[in-house]
Design a protein around this motif. Structure first.
Motif, short mmCIF file in Angstrom:
data_model
loop_
_atom_site.label_atom_id
_atom_site.label_comp_id
_atom_site.label_asym_id
_atom_site.label_seq_id
_atom_site.Cartn_x
_atom_site.Cartn_y
_atom_site.Cartn_z
N LEU A 1 20.87 -19.45 124.12
CA LEU A 1 19.75 -18.78 124.77
C LEU A 1 18.96 -19.76 125.65
CD1 LEU A 1 18.56 -16.50 121.84
CD2 LEU A 1 19.57 -15.72 123.99
N ALA A 2 18.74 -20.97 125.14
CA ALA A 2 18.06 -21.99 125.94
C ALA A 2 18.87 -22.34 127.18
CB ALA A 2 17.80 -23.24 125.09
N ASP A 3 20.20 -22.43 127.03
CA ASP A 3 21.07 -22.70 128.18
C ASP A 3 21.01 -21.56 129.19
OD1 ASP A 3 21.82 -25.11 127.05
OD2 ASP A 3 23.78 -24.38 126.34
N LEU A 4 21.00 -20.32 128.69
CA LEU A 4 20.92 -19.17 129.58
C LEU A 4 19.63 -19.19 130.38
CD1 LEU A 4 21.85 -16.42 130.68
CD2 LEU A 4 20.91 -15.37 128.59
N ALA A 5 18.53 -19.51 129.72
CA ALA A 5 17.25 -19.60 130.43
C ALA A 5 17.30 -20.70 131.49
CB ALA A 5 16.12 -19.87 129.44
N ALA A 6 17.90 -21.84 131.17
CA ALA A 6 18.02 -22.93 132.15
C ALA A 6 18.89 -22.50 133.33
CB ALA A 6 18.60 -24.18 131.49
N GLU A 7 19.97 -21.79 133.06
CA GLU A 7 20.84 -21.29 134.14
C GLU A 7 20.07 -20.32 135.04
OE1 GLU A 7 24.35 -19.56 132.35
OE2 GLU A 7 24.73 -21.39 131.20
N LEU A 8 19.30 -19.44 134.43
CA LEU A 8 18.52 -18.48 135.22
C LEU A 8 17.49 -19.20 136.08
CD1 LEU A 8 18.03 -15.66 132.57
CD2 LEU A 8 19.32 -15.48 134.72
N ARG A 9 16.88 -20.24 135.53
CA ARG A 9 15.86 -20.98 136.29
C ARG A 9 16.44 -21.69 137.50
NH1 ARG A 9 11.84 -23.23 131.53
NH2 ARG A 9 10.06 -22.04 132.34
N ALA A 10 17.75 -21.85 137.54
CA ALA A 10 18.39 -22.43 138.73
C ALA A 10 18.34 -21.45 139.90
CB ALA A 10 19.84 -22.81 138.42
N HIS A 11 17.93 -20.21 139.63
CA HIS A 11 17.88 -19.17 140.67
C HIS A 11 16.45 -18.67 140.90
CE1 HIS A 11 22.25 -18.97 140.72
NE2 HIS A 11 22.17 -19.10 139.41
N LEU A 12 15.48 -19.57 140.71
CA LEU A 12 14.09 -19.21 140.95
C LEU A 12 13.89 -18.83 142.40
CD1 LEU A 12 12.09 -21.94 138.97
CD2 LEU A 12 12.52 -19.57 138.32
N ARG A 13 12.96 -17.93 142.63
CA ARG A 13 12.65 -17.50 143.98
C ARG A 13 11.14 -17.44 144.12
NH1 ARG A 13 13.89 -13.00 146.44
NH2 ARG A 13 11.76 -12.92 147.08
N PRO A 14 10.64 -17.38 145.35
CA PRO A 14 9.19 -17.27 145.53
C PRO A 14 8.67 -15.95 144.98
CG PRO A 14 10.30 -17.81 147.60
CD PRO A 14 11.36 -17.49 146.61
N TRP A 15 7.37 -15.91 144.79
CA TRP A 15 6.70 -14.70 144.35
C TRP A 15 7.13 -13.56 145.28
CZ3 TRP A 15 3.27 -14.74 140.24
CH2 TRP A 15 2.54 -13.57 140.01
N PRO A 16 7.62 -12.43 144.74
CA PRO A 16 8.11 -11.37 145.61
C PRO A 16 6.99 -10.69 146.38
CG PRO A 16 8.29 -10.72 143.31
CD PRO A 16 7.80 -12.13 143.33
N ASP A 17 7.30 -10.28 147.59
CA ASP A 17 6.36 -9.55 148.41
C ASP A 17 6.48 -8.07 148.05
OD1 ASP A 17 4.52 -8.99 150.38
OD2 ASP A 17 6.03 -8.84 151.95
N GLY A 18 5.38 -7.38 148.03
CA GLY A 18 5.47 -5.95 147.80
C GLY A 18 4.61 -5.46 146.66
N GLY A 19 3.62 -6.24 146.22
CA GLY A 19 2.81 -5.82 145.10
C GLY A 19 1.84 -4.70 145.41
N GLU A 20 1.22 -4.72 146.56
CA GLU A 20 0.16 -3.77 146.81
C GLU A 20 0.63 -2.68 147.77
OE1 GLU A 20 -3.22 -5.96 145.00
OE2 GLU A 20 -3.71 -5.05 146.87
N VAL A 21 1.63 -1.96 147.34
CA VAL A 21 2.14 -0.84 148.13
C VAL A 21 1.97 0.42 147.33
CG1 VAL A 21 3.77 -2.25 149.44
CG2 VAL A 21 4.48 -1.23 147.31
N GLU A 22 2.04 1.53 147.99
CA GLU A 22 1.88 2.81 147.30
C GLU A 22 2.98 2.99 146.26
OE1 GLU A 22 -0.67 4.97 147.59
OE2 GLU A 22 -1.54 3.41 148.83
N PRO A 23 2.64 3.54 145.13
CA PRO A 23 3.65 3.77 144.09
C PRO A 23 4.69 4.79 144.55
CG PRO A 23 1.52 4.68 143.44
CD PRO A 23 1.30 3.96 144.72
N THR A 24 5.91 4.56 144.11
CA THR A 24 7.00 5.50 144.36
C THR A 24 7.71 5.75 143.04
OG1 THR A 24 8.54 3.73 144.88
CG2 THR A 24 7.35 4.70 146.74
N ALA A 25 8.56 6.72 143.03
CA ALA A 25 9.28 7.07 141.79
C ALA A 25 10.17 5.95 141.33
CB ALA A 25 10.11 8.31 142.02
#
Length: 195
Positions: free
Chosen positions: A171-195
């Motif tokens: 599990l620790a290795d999986l988390a480290a592998e995932l962290r190799a794919h970090l990305r910037p904070w996603p854009d799109g927080g303050e948009v109208e809700p959709t389904a």
């Protein structure tokens, strides 16, 4: 979808939802350095009556933001404890695009919680998000693995606890592998809700 593989459950004990919450409290007391929360579902079913989510779904963004701030303030003692104990407290959030309405709602929540001291890291994983599963890692002595059942939306029904060295290391290795794919904070927080 989002089911933990057999290796993660080797030596694990099945828990009810109430047992999961108790196991969290026990593991939390023993954390010395690092708490990591991995979240992969793109939509979760919140508990009935979560007013902030209801307000967001109604398009009342200012009300949703205010209610999310109130909810986060309820967790202030936790963040104070994290600071006092000098713990690393990280949420590793897997995302895929386009963002779901739930994730756009959560981005407002994440911004508030980041102000309170939570480290939130976003990952676009190399495999489809559905191949991953939610878990909590307490240092490397305990992991809690969520069970959200077979539905298309995450609604927790229980989980598993493990103290077994092999799965904890993986599990620790999986988390480290995932962290190799970090990305910037996603854009799109303050948009109208959709389904």
């Amino acid at each position: 979808m989002h089911q933990p593989p057999a290796w993660a459950l080797e030596g694990a004990r099945r828990l009810t939802l109430e047992g999961f919450q108790r196991a969290f409290g026990e593991a939390w007391k023993r954390v010395d350095r690092d708490f990591l929360k991995v979240e992969c579902w793109q939509s979760y079913q919140e508990a009935d009556g979560v007013r902030s989510q209801q307000a967001y779904q109604q398009g009342r963004l200012d009300l949703a933001r205010g209610l999310l701030r109130e909810e986060a303030q309820g967790d202030q003692p936790l963040y104070d404890e994290v600071n006092e104990r000098k713990l690393a407290f990280t949420r590793l959030r897997l995302i895929s695009f386009p963002l779901t309405g739930y994730l756009r709602y959560e981005l407002i929540n994440y911004a508030i919680r980041r102000e309170l001291g939570e480290n939130i890291e976003f990952v676009t994983p190399p495999s489809p998000v559905t191949e991953y599963f939610d878990f909590l890692l307490f240092d490397q002595h305990t992991a809690l693995i969520h069970d959200y059942g077979p539905g298309p939306v995450g609604h927790q029904v229980g989980g598993w606890v493990t103290h077994t060295a092999g799965p904890l290391a993986r599990l620790a290795d999986l988390a480290a592998e995932l962290r190799a794919h970090l990305r910037p904070w996603p854009d799109g927080g303050e948009v109208e809700p959709t389904a």
